[in-house]
Design a protein around this motif. Sequence first.
Motif, PDB file in Angstrom:
ATOM      1  N   GLY A   1       0.823  -1.195   0.000  1.00 34.12           N
ATOM      2  CA  GLY A   1       0.000   0.000   0.000  1.00 34.12           C
ATOM      3  C   GLY A   1       0.860   1.249   0.000  1.00 34.12           C
ATOM      4  O   GLY A   1       2.054   1.208   0.318  1.00 34.12           O
TER       5      GLY A   1
ATOM      6  N   TYR B   1       0.505   5.533   1.161  1.00 34.81           N
ATOM      7  CA  TYR B   1      -0.253   6.623   1.772  1.00 34.81           C
ATOM      8  C   TYR B   1       0.619   7.872   1.654  1.00 34.81           C
ATOM      9  O   TYR B   1       1.648   7.984   2.327  1.00 34.81           O
ATOM     10  CB  TYR B   1      -0.551   6.297   3.234  1.00 34.81           C
ATOM     11  CG  TYR B   1      -1.568   7.188   3.913  1.00 34.81           C
ATOM     12  CD1 TYR B   1      -2.797   6.683   4.317  1.00 34.81           C
ATOM     13  CD2 TYR B   1      -1.289   8.525   4.186  1.00 34.81           C
ATOM     14  CE1 TYR B   1      -3.726   7.493   4.966  1.00 34.81           C
ATOM     15  CE2 TYR B   1      -2.202   9.338   4.817  1.00 34.81           C
ATOM     16  CZ  TYR B   1      -3.422   8.823   5.207  1.00 34.81           C
ATOM     17  OH  TYR B   1      -4.331   9.635   5.842  1.00 34.81           O
TER      18      TYR B   1
ATOM     19  N   ARG C   1      -4.498   0.747  -1.336  1.00 38.56           N
ATOM     20  CA  ARG C   1      -4.215  -0.537  -0.696  1.00 38.56           C
ATOM     21  C   ARG C   1      -3.737  -0.388   0.768  1.00 38.56           C
ATOM     22  O   ARG C   1      -2.817  -1.090   1.201  1.00 38.56           O
ATOM     23  CB  ARG C   1      -3.171  -1.329  -1.504  1.00 38.56           C
ATOM     24  CG  ARG C   1      -3.609  -1.666  -2.926  1.00 38.56           C
ATOM     25  CD  ARG C   1      -2.560  -2.504  -3.656  1.00 38.56           C
ATOM     26  NE  ARG C   1      -1.308  -1.792  -3.808  1.00 38.56           N
ATOM     27  CZ  ARG C   1      -1.044  -0.929  -4.789  1.00 38.56           C
ATOM     28  NH1 ARG C   1      -1.953  -0.679  -5.716  1.00 38.56           N
ATOM     29  NH2 ARG C   1       0.129  -0.319  -4.860  1.00 38.56           N
TER      30      ARG C   1
ATOM     31  N   ASP D   1      -5.044  -1.461   3.282  1.00 37.11           N
ATOM     32  CA  ASP D   1      -5.339  -2.677   4.046  1.00 37.11           C
ATOM     33  C   ASP D   1      -4.282  -3.754   3.821  1.00 37.11           C
ATOM     34  O   ASP D   1      -4.385  -4.853   4.381  1.00 37.11           O
ATOM     35  CB  ASP D   1      -6.723  -3.215   3.672  1.00 37.11           C
ATOM     36  CG  ASP D   1      -6.867  -3.503   2.180  1.00 37.11           C
ATOM     37  OD1 ASP D   1      -6.032  -3.002   1.388  1.00 37.11           O
ATOM     38  OD2 ASP D   1      -7.827  -4.207   1.794  1.00 37.11           O
ATOM     39  N   SER D   2      -3.240  -3.462   3.042  1.00 30.54           N
ATOM     40  CA  SER D   2      -2.150  -4.412   2.829  1.00 30.54           C
ATOM     41  C   SER D   2      -1.327  -4.565   4.101  1.00 30.54           C
ATOM     42  O   SER D   2      -1.295  -3.669   4.955  1.00 30.54           O
ATOM     43  CB  SER D   2      -1.228  -3.935   1.700  1.00 30.54           C
ATOM     44  OG  SER D   2      -1.936  -3.816   0.488  1.00 30.54           O
ATOM     45  N   ASP D   3      -0.628  -5.706   4.229  1.00 27.62           N
ATOM     46  CA  ASP D   3       0.250  -5.895   5.386  1.00 27.62           C
ATOM     47  C   ASP D   3       1.345  -4.832   5.422  1.00 27.62           C
ATOM     48  O   ASP D   3       1.701  -4.329   6.487  1.00 27.62           O
ATOM     49  CB  ASP D   3       0.889  -7.286   5.356  1.00 27.62           C
ATOM     50  CG  ASP D   3      -0.069  -8.376   5.832  1.00 27.62           C
ATOM     51  OD1 ASP D   3      -1.151  -8.035   6.351  1.00 27.62           O
ATOM     52  OD2 ASP D   3       0.264  -9.568   5.679  1.00 27.62           O
TER      53      ASP D   3
ATOM     54  N   LYS E   1       1.345  -4.176   9.161  1.00 24.86           N
ATOM     55  CA  LYS E   1       0.059  -4.259   9.863  1.00 24.86           C
ATOM     56  C   LYS E   1      -0.218  -2.968  10.647  1.00 24.86           C
ATOM     57  O   LYS E   1      -0.686  -2.991  11.783  1.00 24.86           O
ATOM     58  CB  LYS E   1       0.006  -5.492  10.761  1.00 24.86           C
ATOM     59  CG  LYS E   1       0.003  -6.815   9.993  1.00 24.86           C
ATOM     60  CD  LYS E   1      -0.275  -7.994  10.887  1.00 24.86           C
ATOM     61  CE  LYS E   1      -0.283  -9.308  10.121  1.00 24.86           C
ATOM     62  NZ  LYS E   1      -1.333  -9.409   9.100  1.00 24.86           N
ATOM     63  N   GLY E   2       0.117  -1.846  10.024  1.00 26.05           N
ATOM     64  CA  GLY E   2      -0.201  -0.545  10.588  1.00 26.05           C
ATOM     65  C   GLY E   2       0.838   0.051  11.508  1.00 26.05           C
ATOM     66  O   GLY E   2       0.703   1.203  11.922  1.00 26.05           O
TER      67      GLY E   2
ATOM     68  N   GLN F   1      -3.969   2.317  12.200  1.00 21.71           N
ATOM     69  CA  GLN F   1      -5.313   2.068  12.721  1.00 21.71           C
ATOM     70  C   GLN F   1      -5.769   3.193  13.657  1.00 21.71           C
ATOM     71  O   GLN F   1      -6.909   3.669  13.568  1.00 21.71           O
ATOM     72  CB  GLN F   1      -5.345   0.722  13.474  1.00 21.71           C
ATOM     73  CG  GLN F   1      -5.165  -0.489  12.594  1.00 21.71           C
ATOM     74  CD  GLN F   1      -3.697  -0.828  12.345  1.00 21.71           C
ATOM     75  OE1 GLN F   1      -2.801  -0.054  12.676  1.00 21.71           O
ATOM     76  NE2 GLN F   1      -3.446  -1.991  11.763  1.00 21.71           N
TER      77      GLN F   1
END
Length: 340
Positions: free
Chosen positions: A102, A104, A112, A114-116, A146-147, A277
């Motif tokens: 992903g 950002y 994406r 929500d990708s790892d 995972k964020g 998150q």
Amino acid sequence: IKTLAATTTTTTTKIIIVITMTDTTTTTLPIKNEKLDEYVNFANALADEARKIIMPYWRQPMDIVSKIEPDRPIGESPVTIADQNCEKALRSLIESTYPSHGIYGEEFGSVRVDSDFVWVLDPIDGTKLFITGKPVFGTLIALLYKGVPFIGIIDQCVLKERWVGVTGRGTTFNGKSISLSDGKLNTTLKESMVYASSPHMFGKGYEERSWNAVCNAVKRPMYGADCYAYGLLASGYNVDLVVEADMGLYDYCALVPVVENAGGIMTDWNGNRLTLQNHLQGISRGRVVACTNPQLHREAITLLQQQETKSSKRKESASMLIIGIAIGMTMGMILSSSRR
């Protein structure tokens, strides 16, 4: 307060992150050493590319566009072709190398997430500094698993200075390992120096009162370094803490591994982890605090939370006053009607 434990074999690094504060979580990073090396090398290659794109614009005439965001304390911010071209190039490199990851970014949004694995980019953090010729802006590059940020880079292309933080491996400044444990640290607010990018970044009410409380508690408040202040903090250059608000995810994700892996602590104002998150769920709300040591962090968080409690009581008192006025007006109308 964050603690790290890393166990390494010849092929795999397993990193356990435990934060025992208002947010207690254990995250395992199942990644082979050579893959972690690959990600770190790629992040550095992105920073190298950013330097090539930004430097030709340094202290040169250029068009500046205003980005208007009326809901923020500072509703206008500048964007230049350097910001845009840099992020485009970095995104292109990520897409071609890691198409499942992903992205950002500040200028062109997210894909994406929500990708790892998610890359978080701010091509020029401190654009106002950049357009006015002040060399303490920076390119921010982070990689999240995972964020959770586990690789972070602050790159200052003019001064050729680069901080790289990697979970379980420490923080380096221009390739040399740095650690806050190597120096004498201020552990109380009254002896500390605090940075914020601007006093205008704090919204009216709770945020503004909180910043004023911090200023009154410390030895010296300082302004105007943006991401560079976090690099100075990680290096132990007499920046004891940074307190800021109105931050985007791209403004702080890269800073977290740099500060934490140098031995510092960085959370939101309530002590929660700075994760994707917690950003998306509105928990951290763009409010961050970075400190050189746990004692100072505890005092800073306590002071900030005290202001939140006072703010809540003010709101409660105002609500009760409004209710009281409404009841009084209603009773007055009833009595007036009964007299007639």
